[in-house]
Design a protein around this motif. Structure first.
Motif, PDB file in Angstrom:
ATOM      1  N   TYR A 189       0.838  -1.194   0.000  1.00  0.00           N
ATOM      2  CA  TYR A 189       0.000   0.000   0.000  1.00  0.00           C
ATOM      3  C   TYR A 189       0.877   1.250   0.000  1.00  0.00           C
ATOM      4  N   LEU A 190       0.407   2.284  -0.688  1.00  0.00           N
ATOM      5  CA  LEU A 190       1.026   3.596  -0.660  1.00  0.00           C
ATOM      6  C   LEU A 190       0.189   4.504   0.229  1.00  0.00           C
ATOM      7  N   LEU A 191       0.813   5.033   1.276  1.00  0.00           N
ATOM      8  CA  LEU A 191       0.157   6.030   2.119  1.00  0.00           C
ATOM      9  C   LEU A 191       0.525   7.400   1.575  1.00  0.00           C
ATOM     10  N   ALA A 192      -0.478   8.225   1.318  1.00  0.00           N
ATOM     11  CA  ALA A 192      -0.228   9.511   0.686  1.00  0.00           C
ATOM     12  C   ALA A 192      -1.250  10.530   1.172  1.00  0.00           C
ATOM     13  N   MET A 193      -1.074  11.773   0.708  1.00  0.00           N
ATOM     14  CA  MET A 193      -2.049  12.827   0.938  1.00  0.00           C
ATOM     15  C   MET A 193      -2.451  13.397  -0.416  1.00  0.00           C
ATOM     16  N   ARG A 194      -3.725  13.758  -0.521  1.00  0.00           N
ATOM     17  CA  ARG A 194      -4.224  14.346  -1.756  1.00  0.00           C
ATOM     18  C   ARG A 194      -5.125  15.519  -1.388  1.00  0.00           C
ATOM     19  N   SER A 195      -4.720  16.699  -1.807  1.00  0.00           N
ATOM     20  CA  SER A 195      -5.439  17.928  -1.456  1.00  0.00           C
ATOM     21  C   SER A 195      -5.575  18.069   0.066  1.00  0.00           C
ATOM     22  N   GLY A 196      -4.528  17.638   0.787  1.00  0.00           N
ATOM     23  CA  GLY A 196      -4.512  17.769   2.233  1.00  0.00           C
ATOM     24  C   GLY A 196      -5.200  16.660   2.992  1.00  0.00           C
ATOM     25  N   ALA A 197      -5.845  15.711   2.305  1.00  0.00           N
ATOM     26  CA  ALA A 197      -6.569  14.618   2.965  1.00  0.00           C
ATOM     27  C   ALA A 197      -5.781  13.319   2.859  1.00  0.00           C
ATOM     28  N   ASP A 198      -5.875  12.478   3.905  1.00  0.00           N
ATOM     29  CA  ASP A 198      -5.195  11.184   3.889  1.00  0.00           C
ATOM     30  C   ASP A 198      -5.786  10.281   2.818  1.00  0.00           C
ATOM     31  N   ARG A 199      -4.924   9.580   2.098  1.00  0.00           N
ATOM     32  CA  ARG A 199      -5.354   8.622   1.095  1.00  0.00           C
ATOM     33  C   ARG A 199      -4.481   7.373   1.194  1.00  0.00           C
ATOM     34  N   THR A 200      -5.066   6.207   0.927  1.00  0.00           N
ATOM     35  CA  THR A 200      -4.342   4.941   0.922  1.00  0.00           C
ATOM     36  C   THR A 200      -4.619   4.252  -0.409  1.00  0.00           C
ATOM     37  N   TYR A 201      -3.552   3.886  -1.131  1.00  0.00           N
ATOM     38  CA  TYR A 201      -3.691   3.290  -2.463  1.00  0.00           C
ATOM     39  C   TYR A 201      -3.045   1.908  -2.472  1.00  0.00           C
ATOM     40  N   ARG A 202      -3.759   0.945  -3.000  1.00  0.00           N
ATOM     41  CA  ARG A 202      -3.230  -0.405  -3.126  1.00  0.00           C
ATOM     42  C   ARG A 202      -2.291  -0.475  -4.329  1.00  0.00           C
ATOM     43  N   LEU A 203      -1.062  -0.929  -4.130  1.00  0.00           N
ATOM     44  CA  LEU A 203      -0.066  -0.891  -5.192  1.00  0.00           C
ATOM     45  C   LEU A 203      -0.487  -1.699  -6.411  1.00  0.00           C
ATOM     46  N   SER A 204      -1.195  -2.796  -6.203  1.00  0.00           N
ATOM     47  CA  SER A 204      -1.589  -3.637  -7.337  1.00  0.00           C
ATOM     48  C   SER A 204      -2.599  -2.947  -8.242  1.00  0.00           C
ATOM     49  N   ARG A 205      -3.204  -1.856  -7.768  1.00  0.00           N
ATOM     50  CA  ARG A 205      -4.175  -1.122  -8.583  1.00  0.00           C
ATOM     51  C   ARG A 205      -3.564   0.107  -9.243  1.00  0.00           C
ATOM     52  N   VAL A 206      -2.268   0.337  -9.016  1.00  0.00           N
ATOM     53  CA  VAL A 206      -1.569   1.425  -9.681  1.00  0.00           C
ATOM     54  C   VAL A 206      -1.078   0.909 -11.033  1.00  0.00           C
ATOM     55  N   LEU A 207      -1.636   1.439 -12.100  1.00  0.00           N
ATOM     56  CA  LEU A 207      -1.311   0.958 -13.442  1.00  0.00           C
ATOM     57  C   LEU A 207      -0.049   1.619 -13.989  1.00  0.00           C
ATOM     58  N   LEU A 224       4.950   5.728  10.640  1.00  0.00           N
ATOM     59  CA  LEU A 224       4.132   4.919   9.735  1.00  0.00           C
ATOM     60  C   LEU A 224       3.241   3.942  10.481  1.00  0.00           C
ATOM     61  N   ASP A 225       3.756   3.373  11.571  1.00  0.00           N
ATOM     62  CA  ASP A 225       2.955   2.413  12.327  1.00  0.00           C
ATOM     63  C   ASP A 225       1.700   3.083  12.872  1.00  0.00           C
ATOM     64  N   ARG A 226       1.854   4.270  13.437  1.00  0.00           N
ATOM     65  CA  ARG A 226       0.706   4.996  13.960  1.00  0.00           C
ATOM     66  C   ARG A 226      -0.241   5.417  12.832  1.00  0.00           C
ATOM     67  N   ALA A 227       0.320   5.901  11.721  1.00  0.00           N
ATOM     68  CA  ALA A 227      -0.515   6.323  10.601  1.00  0.00           C
ATOM     69  C   ALA A 227      -1.337   5.162  10.061  1.00  0.00           C
ATOM     70  N   TRP A 228      -0.714   3.970   9.985  1.00  0.00           N
ATOM     71  CA  TRP A 228      -1.442   2.808   9.478  1.00  0.00           C
ATOM     72  C   TRP A 228      -2.561   2.407  10.435  1.00  0.00           C
ATOM     73  N   ARG A 229      -2.292   2.436  11.741  1.00  0.00           N
ATOM     74  CA  ARG A 229      -3.320   2.096  12.716  1.00  0.00           C
ATOM     75  C   ARG A 229      -4.501   3.052  12.618  1.00  0.00           C
ATOM     76  N   GLU A 230      -4.218   4.336  12.476  1.00  0.00           N
ATOM     77  CA  GLU A 230      -5.300   5.315  12.395  1.00  0.00           C
ATOM     78  C   GLU A 230      -6.140   5.109  11.141  1.00  0.00           C
ATOM     79  N   ARG A 231      -5.494   4.846  10.015  1.00  0.00           N
ATOM     80  CA  ARG A 231      -6.241   4.640   8.773  1.00  0.00           C
ATOM     81  C   ARG A 231      -7.026   3.335   8.824  1.00  0.00           C
ATOM     82  N   SER A 232      -6.453   2.320   9.444  1.00  0.00           N
ATOM     83  CA  SER A 232      -7.170   1.051   9.580  1.00  0.00           C
ATOM     84  C   SER A 232      -8.422   1.232  10.431  1.00  0.00           C
ATOM     85  N   THR A 233      -8.308   2.015  11.506  1.00  0.00           N
ATOM     86  CA  THR A 233      -9.465   2.266  12.368  1.00  0.00           C
ATOM     87  C   THR A 233     -10.557   3.002  11.612  1.00  0.00           C
ATOM     88  N   ARG A 234     -10.173   4.027  10.835  1.00  0.00           N
ATOM     89  CA  ARG A 234     -11.173   4.765  10.060  1.00  0.00           C
ATOM     90  C   ARG A 234     -11.848   3.869   9.032  1.00  0.00           C
TER      91      ARG A 234
END
Length: 326
Positions: A189-207, A224-234
């Motif tokens: 997974y790629l953890l990123a921000m887009r227009s200031g908002a958190d985004r998570t992208y699955r690498l296998s879907r990146v063409l 990263l560990d904390r960021a992943w936990r927070e995104r998983s909770t959301r």
């Protein structure tokens, strides 16, 4: 790249002795002709490699050609080899680099540690491809060029354009600020921000991916560990998630828990069954998970789930009913 390949070639000969050109080509993922050219280059550079002719011939190094890495004790060497046996690097396109690095580590170990460390690591198996029920782990393939471009943008701190195919949507280009890379059960997974908002992208879907020259708008440091936990909770608490009350036999508890997003409570009934309150991703997910338990599980609430399971069981019973003339 050729310099790395030459080093890997020397290390293969150091560790495994006499090897045919075809075996070297297979290990290095190149042609036999390339191996022969590399052997000539090594000889010209003074590396003591020689050829043995005949049916069982091949190439080998003169005994005693090696360098040693000092300062590593047995447990430190074992830790490196165990870490190198994990397949997570595949998700980031680093599988071949990891294999090459492990060859270098093993070859550089002092003799006193090399054999014991290799023998010990043979006794450990980390994340096998199948579990005890022969269920295979699903490893998603990501083109090397695509994941390499993503890696470069992450490490350089540059913005990134990705051609992303979200579920149920046509692929489209997005410009993101990459934060980091995460691998979970062979999925990257790629953890990123887009227009200031958190985004998570699955690498296998990146063409496709393109690193941009402009700097990414992201924090200088990240946990990263904390960021992943927070995104998983959301993810678990958002969307159409449903919470249900179920009963399950102790023998099938793990099957239920493994498919749920979260377990909120658990207690034992008088008859030995377990009563759990669990959350699923959506109603269809809940129905599927309870159906897998067959007679070893029971949905207690909500009523719509009991009705859905009843209707499905009735349809199956009707289909397999014995006809009067059978």
């Amino acid at each position: 790249m050729r310099a790395d390949r030459l080093v890997s070639l020397v290390l293969l000969l150091r560790q495994r002795g006499l090897l045919p050109a075809a075996t070297l080509a297979r290990e290095l993922e190149v042609s036999t002709r390339t191996v022969l050219r590399d052997i000539e280059a090594l000889s010209a550079a003074g590396v003591p490699v020689y050829a043995e002719r005949g049916r069982h011939g091949g190439f080998a190094l003169l005994p005693g050609f090696q360098t040693e890495l000092t300062g590593l004790n047995h447990d430190e060497a074992l830790a490196l080899l165990v870490a190198g046996s994990r397949r997570g690097a595949q998700a980031f396109g680093l599988g071949s680099a990891l294999a090459s690095a492990m060859l270098k580590v093993v070859d550089a170990l002092p003799d006193s540690h090399r054999h014991t460390a290799i023998g010990a690591v043979e006794r450990l198996l980390i994340d096998p491809e199948t579990d005890l029920l022969s269920r295979r782990l699903v490893t998603e393939e990501v083109p090397y060029g695509t994941v390499a471009e993503i890696r470069r943008a992450v490490f350089a701190g540059h913005r990134l354009r990705i051609h992303y195919a979200a579920v149920g949507q046509p692929p489209k280009w997005r410009t993101v600020d990459p934060i980091g890379l995460v691998t979970v059960r062979e999925q990257g997974y790629l953890l990123a921000m887009r227009s200031g908002a958190d985004r998570t992208y699955r690498l296998s879907r990146v063409l496709a991916a393109e690193e941009l020259a402009e700097p990414a708008q992201r924090p200088d440091r990240v946990d990263l560990d904390r960021a992943w936990r927070e995104r998983s909770t959301r993810f678990r608490t958002g969307g159409d998630t449903v919470t249900v009350l179920v009963r399950v036999t102790a023998a099938r508890r793990e099957d239920l828990v493994r498919t749920a997003l979260a377990v909120h409570s658990e207690e034992a009934d008088a008859d030995g069954w377990l009563r759990l309150e669990v959350t699923f991703q959506d109603p269809r997910h809940a129905e599927w998970a309870l159906w897998q338990l067959a007679s070893s599980g029971e949905a207690l609430a909500p009523q719509w789930l009991r009705t859905a399971l009843h209707d499905r069981a009735a349809a199956i019973a009707t289909r397999y009913a014995v006809s009067s003339g059978g």
